[in-house]
Scaffold this motif. Structure first.
Motif, PDB file in Angstrom:
ATOM      1  N   VAL A  27       9.320 -12.884  -4.356  1.00 21.41           N
ATOM      2  CA  VAL A  27       8.247 -12.496  -3.699  1.00 21.41           C
ATOM      3  C   VAL A  27       7.439 -11.342  -3.935  1.00 21.41           C
ATOM      4  CG1 VAL A  27       8.856 -14.091  -1.749  1.00 21.41           C
ATOM      5  CG2 VAL A  27       9.501 -11.582  -1.561  1.00 21.41           C
ATOM      6  N   MET A  28       8.316 -10.203  -4.558  1.00 23.37           N
ATOM      7  CA  MET A  28       7.800  -8.887  -4.794  1.00 23.37           C
ATOM      8  C   MET A  28       6.577  -8.828  -5.357  1.00 23.37           C
ATOM      9  SD  MET A  28      10.262  -5.599  -5.751  1.00 23.37           S
ATOM     10  CE  MET A  28      11.330  -6.366  -4.920  1.00 23.37           C
ATOM     11  N   PRO A  29       6.345  -9.459  -6.628  1.00 25.19           N
ATOM     12  CA  PRO A  29       5.020  -9.486  -7.258  1.00 25.19           C
ATOM     13  C   PRO A  29       3.898 -10.008  -6.306  1.00 25.19           C
ATOM     14  CG  PRO A  29       6.772 -10.637  -8.734  1.00 25.19           C
ATOM     15  CD  PRO A  29       7.390 -10.399  -7.416  1.00 25.19           C
ATOM     16  N   ILE A  30       4.156 -10.761  -5.542  1.00 28.53           N
ATOM     17  CA  ILE A  30       3.216 -11.421  -4.650  1.00 28.53           C
ATOM     18  C   ILE A  30       2.832 -10.079  -3.712  1.00 28.53           C
ATOM     19  CG2 ILE A  30       2.447 -13.132  -2.927  1.00 28.53           C
ATOM     20  CD1 ILE A  30       4.447 -14.857  -4.426  1.00 28.53           C
ATOM     21  N   ILE A  31       3.844  -9.531  -3.155  1.00 27.25           N
ATOM     22  CA  ILE A  31       3.496  -8.454  -2.106  1.00 27.25           C
ATOM     23  C   ILE A  31       3.095  -7.367  -2.792  1.00 27.25           C
ATOM     24  CG2 ILE A  31       4.725  -6.889  -0.619  1.00 27.25           C
ATOM     25  CD1 ILE A  31       6.829  -8.738   0.033  1.00 27.25           C
ATOM     26  N   ILE A  32       3.215  -7.024  -3.977  1.00 26.68           N
ATOM     27  CA  ILE A  32       2.730  -5.855  -4.604  1.00 26.68           C
ATOM     28  C   ILE A  32       0.969  -6.127  -4.874  1.00 26.68           C
ATOM     29  CG2 ILE A  32       2.449  -4.420  -6.795  1.00 26.68           C
ATOM     30  CD1 ILE A  32       5.540  -4.787  -6.941  1.00 26.68           C
ATOM     31  N   VAL A  33       0.944  -7.420  -5.643  1.00 22.92           N
ATOM     32  CA  VAL A  33      -0.695  -7.583  -5.601  1.00 22.92           C
ATOM     33  C   VAL A  33      -1.441  -7.466  -4.574  1.00 22.92           C
ATOM     34  CG1 VAL A  33      -2.016  -9.620  -6.616  1.00 22.92           C
ATOM     35  CG2 VAL A  33       0.072  -8.774  -7.694  1.00 22.92           C
ATOM     36  N   SER A  34      -0.783  -8.254  -3.418  1.00 20.48           N
ATOM     37  CA  SER A  34      -1.690  -8.462  -2.187  1.00 20.48           C
ATOM     38  C   SER A  34      -1.757  -7.028  -1.558  1.00 20.48           C
ATOM     39  CB  SER A  34      -0.844  -9.327  -1.038  1.00 20.48           C
ATOM     40  OG  SER A  34       0.221  -8.767  -0.825  1.00 20.48           O
ATOM     41  N   ALA A  35      -0.918  -5.851  -1.839  1.00 23.27           N
ATOM     42  CA  ALA A  35      -0.732  -4.903  -1.245  1.00 23.27           C
ATOM     43  C   ALA A  35      -1.758  -3.912  -2.061  1.00 23.27           C
ATOM     44  CB  ALA A  35       0.517  -4.286  -1.177  1.00 23.27           C
ATOM     45  N   GLN A  36      -1.948  -4.281  -3.283  1.00 29.57           N
ATOM     46  CA  GLN A  36      -2.839  -3.384  -4.145  1.00 29.57           C
ATOM     47  C   GLN A  36      -4.355  -3.905  -3.581  1.00 29.57           C
ATOM     48  OE1 GLN A  36      -0.914  -4.347  -8.021  1.00 29.57           O
ATOM     49  NE2 GLN A  36      -2.286  -2.578  -8.509  1.00 29.57           N
ATOM     50  N   GLU A  37      -4.767  -5.059  -3.477  1.00 29.90           N
ATOM     51  CA  GLU A  37      -6.189  -5.840  -2.949  1.00 29.90           C
ATOM     52  C   GLU A  37      -5.992  -5.212  -1.486  1.00 29.90           C
ATOM     53  OE1 GLU A  37      -8.163  -7.433  -4.487  1.00 29.90           O
ATOM     54  OE2 GLU A  37      -6.547  -7.448  -6.338  1.00 29.90           O
ATOM     55  N   ALA A  38      -5.260  -5.027  -0.509  1.00 29.58           N
ATOM     56  CA  ALA A  38      -5.721  -4.437   0.658  1.00 29.58           C
ATOM     57  C   ALA A  38      -6.030  -3.074   0.406  1.00 29.58           C
ATOM     58  CB  ALA A  38      -4.223  -4.505   1.504  1.00 29.58           C
ATOM     59  N   LEU A  39      -5.163  -2.179  -0.450  1.00 26.92           N
ATOM     60  CA  LEU A  39      -5.654  -0.763  -0.673  1.00 26.92           C
ATOM     61  C   LEU A  39      -6.750  -0.250  -1.377  1.00 26.92           C
ATOM     62  CD1 LEU A  39      -2.163   0.409  -1.723  1.00 26.92           C
ATOM     63  CD2 LEU A  39      -3.261   0.787   0.371  1.00 26.92           C
ATOM     64  N   ARG A  40      -7.170  -1.653  -2.130  1.00 27.70           N
ATOM     65  CA  ARG A  40      -8.590  -1.343  -2.664  1.00 27.70           C
ATOM     66  C   ARG A  40      -9.812  -1.646  -1.833  1.00 27.70           C
ATOM     67  NH1 ARG A  40      -6.784  -5.196  -7.398  1.00 27.70           N
ATOM     68  NH2 ARG A  40      -5.530  -3.543  -8.968  1.00 27.70           N
ATOM     69  N   SER A  41      -9.377  -2.488  -0.806  1.00 27.58           N
ATOM     70  CA  SER A  41     -10.375  -2.785   0.172  1.00 27.58           C
ATOM     71  C   SER A  41     -10.881  -1.735   1.119  1.00 27.58           C
ATOM     72  CB  SER A  41     -10.092  -3.964   0.974  1.00 27.58           C
ATOM     73  OG  SER A  41      -9.053  -3.688   1.875  1.00 27.58           O
ATOM     74  N   VAL A  42     -10.074  -0.518   1.024  1.00 22.33           N
ATOM     75  CA  VAL A  42     -10.310   0.819   1.715  1.00 22.33           C
ATOM     76  C   VAL A  42     -11.461   1.263   1.081  1.00 22.33           C
ATOM     77  CG1 VAL A  42      -9.463   2.473   3.043  1.00 22.33           C
ATOM     78  CG2 VAL A  42      -7.955   0.753   2.773  1.00 22.33           C
TER      79      VAL A  42
END
Length: 299
Positions: free
Chosen positions: A165-180
């Protein structure tokens, strides 16, 4: 002159045939969507039927089912140990993957330079998110169970699922950070805040709902995975684990073992276990949807 040319150009197009192709394409994609929905409905109906028959004709007691551990005797089998093992797995997977995943996303989005190496890392992370789960099970078996001699314990299964699950968490966290928005960051810098203060006090609070949503959905996938746990040796265990160094059998592996038994009683026990596992999945997805909806409403 140009008007006559345009008229001649469009006169060669059969609009009736174009409309027919559009309708055919619409029906094709509608049929493809409905195929998945119908198959899911049939699967749920089959599980619900076996669940009902197990409770009525085979006299499976839900009280005994939730308070007994696994057993080779069908009338004594329960799901308590599997539920406890799955909960412990999710706690350990969260500890092992969340902080590393979010930290990696923060570095890649906020600190790493925009160069070829960073783009290569991000591309590989996206590819790792789609790797079949059994590959992580083989990795856990080779590196942790046999490699360093951990054996088929709950910690080894947690590491395998955390890697999944770590790659999934990293990718989703990146998208969340980009949305700021960048304007939020620039406003923080304008007040004299440092980069870390901006990330900790401005960016992360705004991105946390998206990060939590991605994390919960990733854990919902992990709780239903069977192949990695089978590969690390989570076979049928008829007792409840009490720590990360105990052998275990989680909900998916217990259901898998029951489904392989020739007795119809075990088949219906597996159906009851599937209902319990689906309930966990629905609750986790509902929590993720609630967090997302609340975040969008506040924005």
């Amino acid at each position: 002159m140009s008007t006559e040319t345009d008229t001649d150009l469009f006169s060669d197009i059969d609009l009736g045939w174009e409309h027919l192709k559009n309708r055919l394409f619409l029906w094709v994609i509608f049929a493809a969507s409905m195929f998945g929905v119908v198959m899911l409905a049939l699967l749920l109906f089959d599980v619900a039927t076996d669940f009902y028959v197990g409770l009525t004709e085979y006299n499976i007691s839900l009280v005994d089912f939730f308070t007994r551990d696994g057993s080779r005797r069908e009338e004594l089998s329960g799901f308590r140990g599997a539920i406890v093992a799955s909960i412990m797995l999710m706690v350990l997977v969260t500890i092992l993957s969340f902080f590393v995943g979010v930290g990696s996303a923060i570095y890649l989005e906020e600190y790493a330079p925009d160069n070829r190496i960073t783009r290569l890392i991000e591309a590989n992370l996206a590819n790792l998110a789609g790797v079949p789960s059994i590959v992580y099970g083989l990795l856990g078996l080779a590196a942790f169970v046999n490699g360093i001699g951990m054996g088929p314990i709950l910690l080894a299964g947690s590491i395998a699922l955390a890697l999944l699950v770590m790659p999934i968490i990293i990718v989703s966290a990146q998208e969340a950070l980009r949305s700021v928005p960048d304007g939020v960051r620039n406003g923080s810098y304008a007040t004299g805040a440092t980069k870390w203060q901006t990330i900790r006090r401005v960016v992360l609070p705004a991105a946390i709902p998206g990060i939590m949503t991605g994390t919960i959905l990733a854990l919902a996938r992990a709780i239903g995975e069977t192949a990695p746990l089978i590969m690390v040796g989570a076979v049928f265990i008829n007792r409840m684990p009490y720590g990360p160094f105990d052998r275990f059998s989680a909900m998916p592996t217990t259901i898998y073992n029951w489904a392989n038994e020739p007795s119809q009683h075990f088949i219906h026990l597996a159906a009851v276990g599937i209902v319990v596992l689906l309930t966990f999945l629905f609750v986790m997805n509902a929590v993720a949807m609630y967090i997302r909806h609340k975040y969008e409403t506040e924005v």
